[in-house]
Every structure is written in structure tokens, then in C-alpha cells.
Write an enzyme that holds these catalytic residues in place. Sequence first.
Site, PDB file in Angstrom:
ATOM      1  N   HIS A 161       0.766  -1.268   0.069  1.00 29.82           N
ATOM      2  CA  HIS A 161       0.070  -0.042  -0.032  1.00 29.82           C
ATOM      3  C   HIS A 161       0.857   1.382   0.061  1.00 29.82           C
ATOM      4  O   HIS A 161       1.870   1.373   0.625  1.00 29.82           O
ATOM      5  CB  HIS A 161      -0.923  -0.159   1.315  1.00 29.82           C
ATOM      6  CG  HIS A 161      -1.900   1.171   1.119  1.00 29.82           C
ATOM      7  ND1 HIS A 161      -2.759   1.334   0.224  1.00 29.82           N
ATOM      8  CD2 HIS A 161      -2.083   2.202   2.083  1.00 29.82           C
ATOM      9  CE1 HIS A 161      -3.469   2.513   0.538  1.00 29.82           C
ATOM     10  NE2 HIS A 161      -3.132   3.044   1.624  1.00 29.82           N
TER      11      HIS A 161
ATOM     12  N   ASP B 294      -4.219   9.205   2.885  1.00 28.41           N
ATOM     13  CA  ASP B 294      -4.175   7.571   2.848  1.00 28.41           C
ATOM     14  C   ASP B 294      -5.738   7.175   1.996  1.00 28.41           C
ATOM     15  O   ASP B 294      -6.675   7.865   2.165  1.00 28.41           O
ATOM     16  CB  ASP B 294      -4.336   6.871   3.936  1.00 28.41           C
ATOM     17  CG  ASP B 294      -3.816   5.403   3.821  1.00 28.41           C
ATOM     18  OD1 ASP B 294      -4.266   4.821   2.682  1.00 28.41           O
ATOM     19  OD2 ASP B 294      -3.139   4.938   4.843  1.00 28.41           O
TER      20      ASP B 294
ATOM     21  N   CYS C  79      -3.798   2.594  -5.257  1.00 31.85           N
ATOM     22  CA  CYS C  79      -3.202   3.354  -4.064  1.00 31.85           C
ATOM     23  C   CYS C  79      -1.956   4.460  -4.945  1.00 31.85           C
ATOM     24  O   CYS C  79      -1.799   5.232  -4.530  1.00 31.85           O
ATOM     25  CB  CYS C  79      -2.661   3.010  -3.143  1.00 31.85           C
ATOM     26  SG  CYS C  79      -1.529   1.217  -3.191  1.00 31.85           S
TER      27      CYS C  79
END
Length: 227
Positions: free
Chosen positions: A106, A123, A166
Site C-alpha cells: 500500500h 491515505d 493506491c
Amino acid sequence: MAKSGADEKILSYNDVVLRRSDLDILKGPNYLNDRIIEFYFSYLSSLFPSEDILLVPPSIAFWIKECPDPESLKDFMEPLHLSRRKLILLPINDNSDVCMAEGGSHWSLLAFDRNSNVFVHHDSSSGCMNEYHAKQVYKVTLPYTSSNATYKECPNTPKQVNGYDCGVYVLAIARVICQWYASSGTQDADTLWFSHLEQVTPSSVSVMHNDILGLIKGLMAAPRTVA
């Protein structure tokens, strides 16, 4: 033969070397690797040339987080001149294994704005998966910024709708922040770039994925780009 084809150098851009395998990542629904993020950060640095702005490559951000020796880290950090930067962008990865190149699953983005004296963590996961790792980078980086900046999680960070985008969200948000800083960053200390994040949507991220692929192919076609 397949391995040698994947390892073929296809582009040298500033200090970044891309390989055939990097193009393959961009052609499908895949998690971005370090090299693609480093390439696009380098590209943003070329678009927004300023000594005030520092876009930190993933390998350096990782070492800031994981370096076990404070003295070695000091020698490593000083050439970055963090104390005179006005805007610093650091890609955060959840890999903690220094023996595993390009590990982790991630990406997120930590941004320091000197004018507002804050580190902001973006995030794109629904559960803010990288908060621990971002705070580690914040704690290590803070003394080198010559500031007493606080840390905050951005509550309205755009959220990804799949398990692999991401990295593209990191690049999209980094671009928004650089555009904001170049246009009005020194005047928006209170609101920062948050209102501009509405530009980052699942559809715009999908378009950006293809745009990066097109950018690389365009640079490949230009003279003197192949290493």
C-alpha cells in the site's frame, strides 16, 4: 528470454531508469512499483522547478523510515536541505523489511507545508492503512525541517475503489498539491489544498493511469531518451 525482455531499459529520465516491465505494470490493473512513482515525481519536479519544493523518491522515503543508525541517517538527510524547503512530498509504503526490495502492498502520501507548519497524511484506503508508517516518517523527518510542525490525517482524502490504485492516487494528489502551491500555496495556509482534492476521483485516476503510460511512450519516442 522473458526476463531479459522485462529488464530491458526503455527510458532514462533525469536520474530515473524505466524498464519494459514498468510499462507492463501500467498496461493493466496493477499496483505501482517504486520506479513508476519515482519517475512521475521526477516529472513533477520538472513541471514545477523550485528549490522550495522537494519530491522525495520512494527509496529515500523508505530509508528515512527504516534506517537503524541515527548517525548514518544524519549524513543521508543533510544533502536534502529539508530545513529550507517550503513543500516536501514523501511517498509512504507499508514495507518494513529492508531486505525486501519493492516490498509492501500500500502507498500513501505525506506532505509538509512550511507556511501552515503541518505534515498532512493522505491515505486513499478506507481504513487509513499507512498511518503508523506515515507517523514514523514524520517523527524522523521533523527535526530536519527546523520546525515544530504538527501531524494530521486528512479526513477528506479521496478513496480508492479497488485494491491496486493506491499508487496512482499518490501521484494524483501530489500533482494537485504542486499545482496548488504554484498557483496560490503561500496564500492558503489555513485551507491548504484540501478543496482541490475533489479533482481526484476514480474516473480521473483511471485517466491518469493511461496518461502516465502515454507520457512514458512519448518520452521514449523523443530523441536521446533510450539508455
